[in-house]
Design an enzyme around this catalytic site. Sequence first.
Site, mmCIF file in Angstrom:
data_model
loop_
_atom_site.group_PDB
_atom_site.id
_atom_site.type_symbol
_atom_site.label_atom_id
_atom_site.label_comp_id
_atom_site.label_asym_id
_atom_site.label_seq_id
_atom_site.Cartn_x
_atom_site.Cartn_y
_atom_site.Cartn_z
ATOM 1 N N ARG A 59 0.813 -1.044 0.128
ATOM 2 C CA ARG A 59 0.065 0.056 -0.091
ATOM 3 C C ARG A 59 0.874 1.171 0.039
ATOM 4 O O ARG A 59 0.317 2.209 -0.467
ATOM 5 C CB ARG A 59 -0.976 0.048 1.161
ATOM 6 C CG ARG A 59 -1.984 -0.963 0.895
ATOM 7 C CD ARG A 59 -3.145 -0.791 2.166
ATOM 8 N NE ARG A 59 -2.624 -1.222 3.465
ATOM 9 C CZ ARG A 59 -2.194 -2.204 3.990
ATOM 10 N NH1 ARG A 59 -2.835 -3.617 3.289
ATOM 11 N NH2 ARG A 59 -1.757 -2.556 5.261
ATOM 12 N N GLU A 96 5.642 -8.609 15.170
ATOM 13 C CA GLU A 96 5.164 -8.886 16.352
ATOM 14 C C GLU A 96 5.244 -10.360 16.591
ATOM 15 O O GLU A 96 5.436 -10.986 17.644
ATOM 16 C CB GLU A 96 3.501 -8.342 16.547
ATOM 17 C CG GLU A 96 3.138 -8.464 17.996
ATOM 18 C CD GLU A 96 1.824 -7.468 18.195
ATOM 19 O OE1 GLU A 96 1.475 -7.223 17.303
ATOM 20 O OE2 GLU A 96 1.186 -7.803 19.308
#
Length: 172
Positions: A59, A96
């Site tokens: 994006r 993460e």
Amino acid sequence: MQQLQALIRAVPDFPSPGIVFRDITPLLADAGGFARCIALLAEPWRDAQVRTVCAIESRGFIFGAALATALGAGFVPLRKPGKLPPPVVAVDYELEYGHDRLEARADAFRSGERVLIVDDVLATGGTLCAARSLVAKLGAQVVGASVLIELAALPGRARWGDGAPLHALLAY
Ligand code: AMP
């Protein structure tokens, strides 16, 4: 700014529970909103002599390429592994859960050229900092970073630090 914010859809629990996904596709589909967004993203960098905008797959490409045109700069894509033909230079970084890698063409930049890094969303800052490492590894100078959305409750800005300016158009 509120008009732009209204064009970004918050999608709870996507792609996983607890994440509020910021969906930018309604903004992209709005001709006036998208044009205004690019003009506002370009504003702080008009006098920064940016030679190249580089953006993060995927994006980030949408905003980065449009911003490059607005600033009269070239565009360099920082890509996910295995997408660019060799020779490439890579950096690995932690997510993460797990890790990821960004790659750029080995000859993407001239030595010391002024580069602006662009992405759609700043969350923990891992992606943007990896992009900065990659650009530096390739011998260019990072003049700053620009994101459409900063998730202000997360430590992205602290992780970026104050070595180079970081501009966010919208914050949540
Ligand atoms: P981070 O490395 O944690 O700063 O994550 C930034 C990257 O993950 C960006 O390339 C974003 O496209 C994506 N991202 C992270 N959080 C979100 C979110 N809440 N909504 C949309 N994209 C996100």
